[in-house]
Motif scaffolding. Sequence first.
Motif, PDB file in Angstrom:
ATOM      1  N   ALA A   1    -131.362  64.020 -45.058  1.00 51.69           N
ATOM      2  CA  ALA A   1    -131.893  64.220 -43.707  1.00 51.69           C
ATOM      3  C   ALA A   1    -130.854  63.821 -42.660  1.00 51.69           C
ATOM      4  CB  ALA A   1    -133.179  63.417 -43.524  1.00 51.69           C
ATOM      5  N   ARG A   2    -130.115  62.758 -42.930  1.00 47.85           N
ATOM      6  CA  ARG A   2    -129.058  62.329 -42.012  1.00 47.85           C
ATOM      7  C   ARG A   2    -127.970  63.385 -41.924  1.00 47.85           C
ATOM      8  NH1 ARG A   2    -124.210  59.680 -42.871  1.00 47.85           N
ATOM      9  NH2 ARG A   2    -123.443  58.385 -41.129  1.00 47.85           N
ATOM     10  N   TYR A   3    -127.593  63.951 -43.067  1.00 43.19           N
ATOM     11  CA  TYR A   3    -126.582  65.010 -43.078  1.00 43.19           C
ATOM     12  C   TYR A   3    -127.033  66.207 -42.245  1.00 43.19           C
ATOM     13  CZ  TYR A   3    -124.540  69.360 -44.819  1.00 43.19           C
ATOM     14  OH  TYR A   3    -123.980  70.606 -44.902  1.00 43.19           O
ATOM     15  N   VAL A   4    -128.278  66.635 -42.407  1.00 50.30           N
ATOM     16  CA  VAL A   4    -128.791  67.785 -41.655  1.00 50.30           C
ATOM     17  C   VAL A   4    -128.785  67.485 -40.162  1.00 50.30           C
ATOM     18  CG1 VAL A   4    -130.822  69.206 -41.222  1.00 50.30           C
ATOM     19  CG2 VAL A   4    -130.172  68.654 -43.569  1.00 50.30           C
ATOM     20  N   THR A   5    -129.200  66.277 -39.788  1.00 58.10           N
ATOM     21  CA  THR A   5    -129.226  65.896 -38.374  1.00 58.10           C
ATOM     22  C   THR A   5    -127.825  65.927 -37.768  1.00 58.10           C
ATOM     23  OG1 THR A   5    -131.149  64.474 -38.753  1.00 58.10           O
ATOM     24  CG2 THR A   5    -129.879  64.091 -36.741  1.00 58.10           C
ATOM     25  N   LEU A   6    -126.852  65.359 -38.476  1.00 62.13           N
ATOM     26  CA  LEU A   6    -125.477  65.349 -37.972  1.00 62.13           C
ATOM     27  C   LEU A   6    -124.885  66.758 -37.934  1.00 62.13           C
ATOM     28  CD1 LEU A   6    -124.063  62.172 -39.776  1.00 62.13           C
ATOM     29  CD2 LEU A   6    -124.742  62.400 -37.369  1.00 62.13           C
ATOM     30  N   ALA A   7    -125.219  67.579 -38.923  1.00 59.70           N
ATOM     31  CA  ALA A   7    -124.698  68.947 -38.953  1.00 59.70           C
ATOM     32  C   ALA A   7    -125.243  69.757 -37.790  1.00 59.70           C
ATOM     33  CB  ALA A   7    -125.058  69.612 -40.278  1.00 59.70           C
ATOM     34  N   LEU A   8    -126.524  69.581 -37.479  1.00 65.07           N
ATOM     35  CA  LEU A   8    -127.112  70.302 -36.347  1.00 65.07           C
ATOM     36  C   LEU A   8    -126.512  69.827 -35.024  1.00 65.07           C
ATOM     37  CD1 LEU A   8    -130.871  70.414 -37.436  1.00 65.07           C
ATOM     38  CD2 LEU A   8    -129.227  72.307 -37.419  1.00 65.07           C
ATOM     39  N   ALA A   9    -126.283  68.522 -34.920  1.00 60.11           N
ATOM     40  CA  ALA A   9    -125.667  67.994 -33.704  1.00 60.11           C
ATOM     41  C   ALA A   9    -124.247  68.524 -33.547  1.00 60.11           C
ATOM     42  CB  ALA A   9    -125.657  66.467 -33.740  1.00 60.11           C
ATOM     43  N   ALA A  10    -123.501  68.581 -34.637  1.00 59.13           N
ATOM     44  CA  ALA A  10    -122.137  69.105 -34.586  1.00 59.13           C
ATOM     45  C   ALA A  10    -122.140  70.576 -34.203  1.00 59.13           C
ATOM     46  CB  ALA A  10    -121.454  68.917 -35.934  1.00 59.13           C
ATOM     47  N   ARG A  11    -123.114  71.337 -34.686  1.00 60.65           N
ATOM     48  CA  ARG A  11    -123.187  72.755 -34.333  1.00 60.65           C
ATOM     49  C   ARG A  11    -123.472  72.931 -32.848  1.00 60.65           C
ATOM     50  NH1 ARG A  11    -126.533  76.785 -38.110  1.00 60.65           N
ATOM     51  NH2 ARG A  11    -124.779  76.125 -39.441  1.00 60.65           N
ATOM     52  N   ARG A  12    -124.340  72.066 -32.311  1.00 59.37           N
ATOM     53  CA  ARG A  12    -124.624  72.153 -30.872  1.00 59.37           C
ATOM     54  C   ARG A  12    -123.385  71.815 -30.050  1.00 59.37           C
ATOM     55  NH1 ARG A  12    -129.588  69.680 -32.408  1.00 59.37           N
ATOM     56  NH2 ARG A  12    -128.760  67.635 -31.816  1.00 59.37           N
ATOM     57  N   ASN A  13    -122.580  70.897 -30.565  1.00 59.08           N
ATOM     58  CA  ASN A  13    -121.359  70.511 -29.862  1.00 59.08           C
ATOM     59  C   ASN A  13    -120.169  71.391 -30.212  1.00 59.08           C
ATOM     60  OD1 ASN A  13    -122.750  68.338 -28.746  1.00 59.08           O
ATOM     61  ND2 ASN A  13    -122.221  66.978 -30.443  1.00 59.08           N
ATOM     62  N   ALA A  14    -120.401  72.348 -31.103  1.00 59.21           N
ATOM     63  CA  ALA A  14    -119.364  73.305 -31.522  1.00 59.21           C
ATOM     64  C   ALA A  14    -118.159  72.595 -32.135  1.00 59.21           C
ATOM     65  CB  ALA A  14    -118.921  74.177 -30.355  1.00 59.21           C
ATOM     66  N   SER A  15    -118.391  71.473 -32.811  1.00 57.23           N
ATOM     67  CA  SER A  15    -117.295  70.762 -33.473  1.00 57.23           C
ATOM     68  C   SER A  15    -117.819  70.151 -34.764  1.00 57.23           C
ATOM     69  CB  SER A  15    -116.725  69.659 -32.583  1.00 57.23           C
ATOM     70  OG  SER A  15    -117.718  68.696 -32.298  1.00 57.23           O
ATOM     71  N   PRO A  16    -117.046  70.196 -35.837  1.00 56.05           N
ATOM     72  CA  PRO A  16    -117.507  69.634 -37.109  1.00 56.05           C
ATOM     73  C   PRO A  16    -117.583  68.116 -37.058  1.00 56.05           C
ATOM     74  CG  PRO A  16    -115.202  70.281 -37.261  1.00 56.05           C
ATOM     75  CD  PRO A  16    -115.689  70.761 -35.931  1.00 56.05           C
ATOM     76  N   ALA A  17    -118.491  67.557 -37.844  1.00 50.79           N
ATOM     77  CA  ALA A  17    -118.603  66.097 -37.912  1.00 50.79           C
ATOM     78  C   ALA A  17    -117.335  65.517 -38.532  1.00 50.79           C
ATOM     79  CB  ALA A  17    -119.822  65.709 -38.738  1.00 50.79           C
ATOM     80  N   PRO A  18    -116.790  64.440 -37.955  1.00 53.42           N
ATOM     81  CA  PRO A  18    -115.558  63.859 -38.505  1.00 53.42           C
ATOM     82  C   PRO A  18    -115.798  63.224 -39.865  1.00 53.42           C
ATOM     83  CG  PRO A  18    -116.485  62.434 -36.813  1.00 53.42           C
ATOM     84  CD  PRO A  18    -117.303  63.690 -36.801  1.00 53.42           C
ATOM     85  N   ALA A  19    -114.756  63.220 -40.678  1.00 57.15           N
ATOM     86  CA  ALA A  19    -114.852  62.590 -41.990  1.00 57.15           C
ATOM     87  C   ALA A  19    -114.846  61.071 -41.840  1.00 57.15           C
ATOM     88  CB  ALA A  19    -113.696  63.039 -42.871  1.00 57.15           C
TER      89      ALA A  19
END
Length: 259
Positions: free
Chosen positions: A113-131
């Motif tokens: 669930a945390r991964y999905v939340t961060l992925a959706l946030a990154a998509r809204r910001n048009a940038s991938p989540a940092p490693a």
Amino acid sequence: MMTDPIFYAVAIPAVFLVGLSKGGFGGAMALLGVPLMALAIPPVQAAAILLPILIVMDAVTLWSWRKHWDPATLLIMVPGAVIGITIGWATAAWITDPIIRLIVGCVALWFFARYVTLALAARRNASPAPADEHRPVRGGLWGALAGFTSFVSHAGGPPYQIYTLPLRQDPKVYTGTSVRFFAIINAIKLVPYFALGQFDIANLSTSLVLAPIAPVATLAGAYIVKRMKPEIFYPFMYAMVFLTALKLIWDGVVHLLAG
């Protein structure tokens, strides 16, 4: 040696699924191994038969992924895993498998669930989540949980993935490192399993009969994973975490209600 044809009807597909998982496909398919075999024999006996086969699979995967691994991950997580296995051995008479599976499943579901939340946030910001970077304390704790759950219920995959997937390593490096981590764990587990009387001639003979399936399935899994791009590999791995979480939660709830 087991001679019941019904046992082999479920054991052969079980070993093949575990082999695909050991080749690099993640833990969801591996978790089907013991439950499938438990349709014909007691779960403890199924785990005892499967462990030597896992050792064979580990040997094949170590060769398949011999050029790809991250030493830092192992240095951080293996000492914790040894502690976790030791705790599992010392508390084997008191720890119940359903509770462990339920806890690990809930943690894995939260992680997904945390991964999905961060992925959706990154998509809204048009940038991938940092490693993530390595964090020794966190890695040691998840390593200990991986060792403990691997010992008591062969469910060490989710705790390992919770620490390592956010590192976003190259898929080959990720898989090669996980192969080494669980090969070490399985080798260490042999000692307490023998001490607890989990092996006998009948079980070991059955393991020997099923062992030839192990390298075929494991090499097939490695062949496929080596050709997967990161943008396919990581969503797939998180999907495996999700399925693993559901399977663990289901097993835990069903056994607790039945008990």
